[in-house]
Design a protein around this motif. Structure first.
Motif, PDB file in Angstrom:
ATOM      1  N   ALA A 124      -6.804   1.417  14.649  1.00  0.00           N
ATOM      2  CA  ALA A 124      -6.297   1.087  13.377  1.00  0.00           C
ATOM      3  C   ALA A 124      -5.762   2.259  12.644  1.00  0.00           C
ATOM      4  O   ALA A 124      -6.548   2.818  11.683  1.00  0.00           O
ATOM      5  CB  ALA A 124      -7.204   0.093  12.738  1.00  0.00           C
ATOM      6  N   ALA A 125      -4.824   2.681  13.021  1.00  0.00           N
ATOM      7  CA  ALA A 125      -3.984   4.127  12.547  1.00  0.00           C
ATOM      8  C   ALA A 125      -3.487   3.588  11.224  1.00  0.00           C
ATOM      9  O   ALA A 125      -2.369   2.705  11.524  1.00  0.00           O
ATOM     10  CB  ALA A 125      -3.353   4.580  13.378  1.00  0.00           C
ATOM     11  N   VAL A 126      -3.623   3.827  10.038  1.00  0.00           N
ATOM     12  CA  VAL A 126      -2.925   3.444   8.928  1.00  0.00           C
ATOM     13  C   VAL A 126      -1.869   4.422   8.400  1.00  0.00           C
ATOM     14  O   VAL A 126      -2.164   5.481   8.315  1.00  0.00           O
ATOM     15  CB  VAL A 126      -4.019   3.055   7.748  1.00  0.00           C
ATOM     16  N   MET A 127      -0.891   3.820   7.984  1.00  0.00           N
ATOM     17  CA  MET A 127       0.249   4.285   7.837  1.00  0.00           C
ATOM     18  C   MET A 127       0.498   4.468   6.342  1.00  0.00           C
ATOM     19  O   MET A 127       0.148   3.720   5.527  1.00  0.00           O
ATOM     20  CB  MET A 127       1.685   3.906   8.181  1.00  0.00           C
ATOM     21  N   ALA A 128       0.809   5.761   5.817  1.00  0.00           N
ATOM     22  CA  ALA A 128       0.762   6.017   4.081  1.00  0.00           C
ATOM     23  C   ALA A 128       2.359   6.096   3.697  1.00  0.00           C
ATOM     24  O   ALA A 128       2.532   6.738   2.593  1.00  0.00           O
ATOM     25  CB  ALA A 128      -0.049   6.983   3.772  1.00  0.00           C
ATOM     26  N   ASN A 129       3.421   5.708   4.458  1.00  0.00           N
ATOM     27  CA  ASN A 129       4.653   5.589   3.780  1.00  0.00           C
ATOM     28  C   ASN A 129       5.555   4.651   4.564  1.00  0.00           C
ATOM     29  O   ASN A 129       5.338   3.856   5.267  1.00  0.00           O
ATOM     30  CB  ASN A 129       5.162   6.872   3.879  1.00  0.00           C
TER      31      ASN A 129
ATOM     32  N   PRO B 222      -6.403   1.607   1.994  1.00  0.00           N
ATOM     33  CA  PRO B 222      -5.600   0.917   2.835  1.00  0.00           C
ATOM     34  C   PRO B 222      -5.782  -0.772   2.965  1.00  0.00           C
ATOM     35  O   PRO B 222      -6.920  -0.815   3.227  1.00  0.00           O
ATOM     36  CB  PRO B 222      -5.649   1.627   4.253  1.00  0.00           C
TER      37      PRO B 222
ATOM     38  N   GLU C 109     -13.279   5.241   9.001  1.00  0.00           N
ATOM     39  CA  GLU C 109     -12.763   6.665   8.537  1.00  0.00           C
ATOM     40  C   GLU C 109     -13.695   7.910   8.667  1.00  0.00           C
ATOM     41  O   GLU C 109     -14.303   8.359   7.727  1.00  0.00           O
ATOM     42  CB  GLU C 109     -12.375   6.635   7.242  1.00  0.00           C
TER      43      GLU C 109
ATOM     44  N   GLU D 299       8.005   4.543   6.250  1.00  0.00           N
ATOM     45  CA  GLU D 299       8.417   4.580   7.723  1.00  0.00           C
ATOM     46  C   GLU D 299       7.648   3.923   8.528  1.00  0.00           C
ATOM     47  O   GLU D 299       7.866   3.327   9.959  1.00  0.00           O
ATOM     48  CB  GLU D 299       8.254   5.931   8.597  1.00  0.00           C
TER      49      GLU D 299
ATOM     50  N   GLU E 241       0.376  13.886   6.861  1.00  0.00           N
ATOM     51  CA  GLU E 241      -0.188  12.948   5.898  1.00  0.00           C
ATOM     52  C   GLU E 241       0.290  11.634   6.211  1.00  0.00           C
ATOM     53  O   GLU E 241      -0.168  10.742   5.545  1.00  0.00           O
ATOM     54  CB  GLU E 241       0.272  13.550   4.460  1.00  0.00           C
ATOM     55  N   GLN E 242       1.072  11.480   7.288  1.00  0.00           N
ATOM     56  CA  GLN E 242       1.415  10.015   7.490  1.00  0.00           C
ATOM     57  C   GLN E 242       0.411   9.089   8.028  1.00  0.00           C
ATOM     58  O   GLN E 242       0.335   8.075   7.692  1.00  0.00           O
ATOM     59  CB  GLN E 242       2.607  10.075   8.748  1.00  0.00           C
ATOM     60  N   TRP E 243      -0.518   9.549   8.750  1.00  0.00           N
ATOM     61  CA  TRP E 243      -1.603   8.896   9.425  1.00  0.00           C
ATOM     62  C   TRP E 243      -3.206   9.189   8.873  1.00  0.00           C
ATOM     63  O   TRP E 243      -3.458  10.268   8.820  1.00  0.00           O
ATOM     64  CB  TRP E 243      -1.521   9.081  10.741  1.00  0.00           C
ATOM     65  N   ILE E 244      -3.793   8.262   8.843  1.00  0.00           N
ATOM     66  CA  ILE E 244      -5.207   8.264   8.893  1.00  0.00           C
ATOM     67  C   ILE E 244      -5.721   7.819   9.982  1.00  0.00           C
ATOM     68  O   ILE E 244      -5.561   6.647  10.233  1.00  0.00           O
ATOM     69  CB  ILE E 244      -6.013   8.042   7.492  1.00  0.00           C
ATOM     70  N   PHE E 245      -6.447   8.525  11.051  1.00  0.00           N
ATOM     71  CA  PHE E 245      -6.815   7.990  12.327  1.00  0.00           C
ATOM     72  C   PHE E 245      -8.356   7.304  12.028  1.00  0.00           C
ATOM     73  O   PHE E 245      -9.158   8.162  11.545  1.00  0.00           O
ATOM     74  CB  PHE E 245      -6.831   8.996  13.295  1.00  0.00           C
ATOM     75  N   LEU E 246      -8.614   6.131  12.546  1.00  0.00           N
ATOM     76  CA  LEU E 246      -9.852   5.626  12.432  1.00  0.00           C
ATOM     77  C   LEU E 246     -10.517   5.923  13.517  1.00  0.00           C
ATOM     78  O   LEU E 246      -9.982   5.654  14.912  1.00  0.00           O
ATOM     79  CB  LEU E 246      -9.580   4.060  11.905  1.00  0.00           C
TER      80      LEU E 246
ATOM     81  N   TYR F 284       0.880  -1.240   0.011  1.00  0.00           N
ATOM     82  CA  TYR F 284       0.067   0.264  -0.020  1.00  0.00           C
ATOM     83  C   TYR F 284       0.780   1.357   0.090  1.00  0.00           C
ATOM     84  O   TYR F 284       0.895   2.054  -0.819  1.00  0.00           O
ATOM     85  CB  TYR F 284      -0.877   0.171   1.085  1.00  0.00           C
TER      86      TYR F 284
ATOM     87  N   PRO G 206     -13.993   0.150  13.603  1.00  0.00           N
ATOM     88  CA  PRO G 206     -13.272   1.531  13.528  1.00  0.00           C
ATOM     89  C   PRO G 206     -13.267   2.040  11.914  1.00  0.00           C
ATOM     90  O   PRO G 206     -13.239   1.320  11.166  1.00  0.00           O
ATOM     91  CB  PRO G 206     -11.960   1.314  13.789  1.00  0.00           C
TER      92      PRO G 206
ATOM     93  N   ARG H 121      -5.096  13.595  19.303  1.00  0.00           N
ATOM     94  CA  ARG H 121      -5.110  13.698  17.676  1.00  0.00           C
ATOM     95  C   ARG H 121      -6.209  15.116  17.218  1.00  0.00           C
ATOM     96  O   ARG H 121      -6.077  15.611  16.242  1.00  0.00           O
ATOM     97  CB  ARG H 121      -5.789  12.666  17.196  1.00  0.00           C
TER      98      ARG H 121
END
Lengths: 691, 225
Positions: free
Chosen positions: A233-238, A121, B121, A240, B107-112, A96, B119, B168
């Motif tokens: 469930a925080a989803v990471m987008a890069n 995601p 979006e 790291e 922009e790293q995280w999208i918190f659910l 992803y 959970p 957050r």
């Protein structure tokens, strides 16, 4: 060997005959058919049996060891599976992230969005669950037989004289054999004292199970639990991602902890609840089902008391005719449980009236505790027909509660309710509240000087629904200081407000021209409370810091009467301040609650005080008259609410309801307009509903 | 009770009587913590300190001796969630579901949103509201926090996750609604106080504190593995 010991015995017994022991032994070996005796034979059999048992137990041990091995391997397999799943998840995450990177790169390079299909995601696949579950059941079956075997083995060993110590030594050997010794301590920690299972490999299995327990628990019964068990469930987008996995894992651990501790929690909780109940009872707060049942019985008894009925009937006769209809409606619609219980009497109309009156002659018991506000609850109001109420708090919010949506309580008879909706718009404490006669709108006044008009959401709304800005219908700007009092006039949809800016304002909140008029009484200063004069719809009454009350005519805007207290000069007026003013629903009677512990009654026509009584041990803060005009409810900073019979001004019941915060305790009380509920709001952040 | 004799003999009653002007709300002489005998003493004390000077964070976070630390943390967190309502109200005016469709900070995280069975979006404003509502339910839960004078260890452990979630809201406001954040922060110092609070009591990992609010705070991002 057995012969040998038999011989020993024989030798012992027949020593004088057979000479030396050694000699005897030789003889016996050569000639086993020597002397038999009954005890000897018995002993022989016993001994033989012991030998077989020992052998059998050895086989059992072997079997147990092998089974342990199997379980261990199974556990290992499961561990591998878990690892595999984890890795698959990571791969998906990475994929992803890679896709995102590609998209970003593509966008930077070509300035267009890259079409690459699914950009969602990754969702962690839980389908392996069921398979693992079935495995698990197998393990547990084999475990149980193993356990039985072990138990049996232990018995055998004890019978043949093995001490616990030896068993322990043995079990360490088994452990050493399985290479589990080192992990053991670690697991103990992980388990958080989870179970005292003596079974090491089992432990490992259950540890892997632990991982999955939260997933199964993910359908929480209460919302609070949902907060706890959320999968984070925080989803990471890069990329790291990898460096951050430990965070994710932490959360997993968190969840494990939750799951593990849960049962212990329950128990502890229950104990606490028990204690608390006791305390509540001591405080006179206790309420139990028995009491309610007793109540109903009493009421039925009372119904048969002809005298009282007579009383009520004459009382009824004295009052306006329209009320009879109202009562009939009450008894059929409003009484809830009670109506059902007295259903036998419904055929006779005289009983109808009686029963509806009796609803208020009962003893009230705390039933619902509304806890969700972070600070003092300043005001509350019931919906005109439904078992729904709204509370307003110093925590800047209002909350909507449906008494039919309770959280399943434990042993306590008092039910907890979770709020359905939180109204946010005030930028300071919310001080007062009123609900329109239809229940569609509610109005709140705050320290910020603003009156908000809200559309009351449906009482079956999902508490975690999407935000709808149109719940806030309108703001009424006009006051320049804190708004402390609100009242509604249902027949005209008017709203009355009073503020620390010295004004009283009349509004038509849903009309184009919202502000209708402003009333000021220069000589009296700041108004503390307002109400409509209920028997004369074009009159309003306001209480002032001067300790006087003024009745205004809304048409002319002029004062038409003053309710003047003969204040002894020199006495600090805040010490006698009027905290609340209410008008009787049908009579020309105004009732005021005072800081000096008094409740005073005034005749609207003459302006004279008709009665004054010390009502509480501390300042009286709030008043409410029941919809039939028979009972008065008062709340005070002495932490209690009191119910008064308006005819003879006697106290019918006192309930200690709230705790103190600074020197404040109870801030508002209310009657439900059509159902047998009363409620109190406290500085301790709670609201309580009594039935 | 907690009354105090004044020089002129009258008793101080710490009450907001109906009709009190907004500027006089809660404006009464401080009461020493030792003299508070209410079950809500810790809340009273914390609010009193904040009212006196919201900038004096060290003092506000200084736990009185012999105070139970669990209760101290719990009451502070209640106060934070309550004051965060103020930020939520401001965000309601600007943070719309159409513009902030997801709860993000950097922009790293999208918190659910954790308030739902699964959970999901939620748009940022819903995330904010749901998180505050959920925190209110949890922190007032009779199951986990039946008392305000003693809290069991297992419940204290739940405070961390509440902190992480409500933080957050700060980070979203900071990265997406900077003017609201700055205005609110100037008025209340809430984010700064919150950051110091979670740092002091080790309720959140430093990596998660992405709003550069403390002077010594270094830039977020490269965290150790």
């Amino acid at each position: 060997m057995e012969d040998n010991s038999l011989n020993m015995q024989n030798g012992g017994q027949m020593g004088p005959q057979g000479g030396s022991v050694g000699n005897n032994k030789q003889n016996d070996e050569i000639n086993p058919k020597s002397q038999y005796s009954i005890p000897g034979i018995l002993h022989f059999i016993q001994h033989e049996w012991a030998r077989f048992e020992l052998e059998r137990s050895q086989w059992e041990v072997d079997r147990a060891e092998l089974q342990a091995r199997i379980a261990f391997l199974q556990g290992e397999r499961k561990g591998q599976e878990n690892l595999k799943n984890d890795l698959v998840r990571r791969i998906k995450m990475l994929e992803y992230a890679l896709k995102q990177e590609r998209a970003k790169f593509h966008k930077l390079k070509y300035g267009t969005e890259l079409q690459q299909g699914d950009m969602k995601p990754p969702v962690i696949d839980e389908s392996s669950e069921s398979q693992l579950d079935s495995d698990q059941s197998f393990v547990s079956v084999s475990n149980s037989t193993w356990k039985q075997g072990r138990q049996l083995l232990r018995q055998y060993l004890q019978e043949i004289g093995y001490t616990d110590r030896i068993i322990d030594v043995r079990s360490t050997r088994v452990r050493a054999l399985l290479g589990l010794n080192n992990n053991n301590a670690d697991q103990e920690d992980n388990q958080n004292g989870g179970g005292l299972n003596a079974n090491e490999s089992n432990k490992r299995a259950s540890e892997t199970q632990g991982r999955r327990t939260p997933a199964k628990k993910a359908q929480p019964s209460s919302l609070a639990e949902a907060m706890m068990l959320d999968t984070e469930a925080a989803v990471m987008a890069n990329l790291e991602f990898l460096s951050n996995t430990d965070v994710d894992m932490d959360d997993d651990d968190d969840m494990n902890d939750d799951a593990d501790i849960e049962p212990g929690d329950e128990i502890e909780d229950d104990v606490k609840m028990g204690k608390k109940d006791k305390m509540d009872n001591d405080l006179g707060l206790g309420d139990d089902v028995d009491a309610i049942a007793l109540e109903v019985f009493n009421e039925l008894n009372r119904l048969s008391e002809a005298e009282k009925k007579q009383d009520i009937k004459t009382e009824q006769g004295k009052r306006a005719i329209g009320i009879n209809d109202e009562d009939n409606v009450d008894s059929s619609l409003g009484l809830g449980e009670l109506a059902q219980l007295t259903v036998n009497n419904d055929a006779e109309s005289t009983y109808d009236i009686a029963s509806s009156k009796e609803a208020f002659r009962k003893t009230w018991n705390a039933k619902y505790t509304l806890r969700s506000h972070f600070d003092a609850v300043r005001a509350l109001a019931f919906h005109p027909t439904e078992p729904v109420l709204i509370t307003a708090s110093e925590d800047h919010t209002l909350k909507l509660w449906n008494l039919q949506k309770t959280v399943p309580a434990k042993k306590s008879a008092s039910l907890d309710v979770e709020p359905l909706y939180t109204f946010r718009s005030h930028t300071g404490p919310v001080l007062c509240l009123a609900i329109s006669g239809t229940g569609e709108h509610c109005y709140s006044g705050g320290l910020d000087g603003i009156i908000n008009c809200w559309n009351v959401p449906n009482s079956n709304i999902d508490p975690y629904d999407l935000y709808e800005p149109d719940i806030l219908n309108a703001n009424l700007h006009g006051h320049s200081d804190a708004v402390w009092g609100l009242a509604v006039l249902n027949s005209k949809q008017y709203l009355l407000s009073c503020s620390a800016d010295k004004t009283v304002k009349l509004w038509a909140p849903h009309a184009k021209q919202q502000l209708l008029s402003t009333y000021v009484s220069e000589q009296d200063g700041i108004p503390s409370s307002v109400d409509f004069v209920r028997d004369e719809p074009n009159r309003i009454v306001a209480s002032y810091f001067s300790l006087n009350c003024v009745i205004f005519d809304t048409e002319t805007g002029k004062p038409v009467a003053r309710l003047e207290s003969t204040a002894a000069d020199g006495v600090n007026s805040t010490a006698r301040q009027i905290n609340k003013i209410v008008c009787h629903p049908t009579l020309p009677l105004t009732i005021t609650a005072h800081e000096d512990r008094h409740i005073r009654f005034w005749d609207n026509h003459t302006g004279k005080m008709v009665h004054s009584m010390v009502a509480h041990l501390d300042a009286v803060t709030s008043l409410a008259v029941d919809p039939n005009g028979l009972y008065l409810l008062s709340g005070s900073h002495d932490c209690s609410i009191r119910l008064w019979h308006l005819d003879n001004k006697t106290c019918v019941q006192e309930i200690t309801a709230h705790r103190k915060k600074f020197d404040e305790s109870i801030l508002d009380v209310a009657f439900h307009p059509s159902r047998p509920y009363i409620a109190s709001a406290g500085a301790d952040g709670l609201a309580k509903v009594f039935v | 009770m907690s009354k105090m004799k004044m020089a002129d003999g009258s008793t101080i009653l710490r009450r907001n009587r109906p009709g009190t002007k907004a500027k006089d709300f809660c404006r009464w002489p401080d009461e020493p913590f030792e003299e508070m005998d209410s079950t809500l003493a810790v809340q009273q004390y914390i609010q009193q300190l904040i009212r006196r000077d919201p900038n004096n964070i060290d003092l506000i976070l200084k736990m009185p001796e012999s105070q139970d630390e669990g209760v101290w943390k719990y009451e502070h967190l209640r106060q934070f969630c309550m004051e965060l309502n103020g930020l939520a109200v401001r965000l309601q005016g600007e943070c719309h579901p159409e513009t902030c469709t997801q709860m993000t900070a950097t922009e790293q995280w999208i918190f659910l949103c954790a308030a739902h069975k699964t959970p999901k979006e939620c748009p940022a404003i819903d995330y904010t509201r749901h998180t505050l509502d959920g925190a209110a339910c949890l922190l007032n839960s009779n199951k986990y926090f039946p008392s305000r004078v003693s809290i069991k260890e297992s419940s204290v452990a739940k405070l961390g996750s509440v902190c992480r979630r409500v933080y957050r809201i700060f980070s979203h406001a900071y990265f997406h609604h900077r003017s609201i954040f700055d205005e609110f922060e100037t008025e209340t110092c809430l984010c700064k106080r919150f950051t110091q609070f979670v740092t002091k009591y080790n309720l959140m990992s430093k990596d998660n504190l992405i709003v550069p609010i403390l002077e010594e705070e270094n830039t977020p991002g490269e965290s150790e593995a």
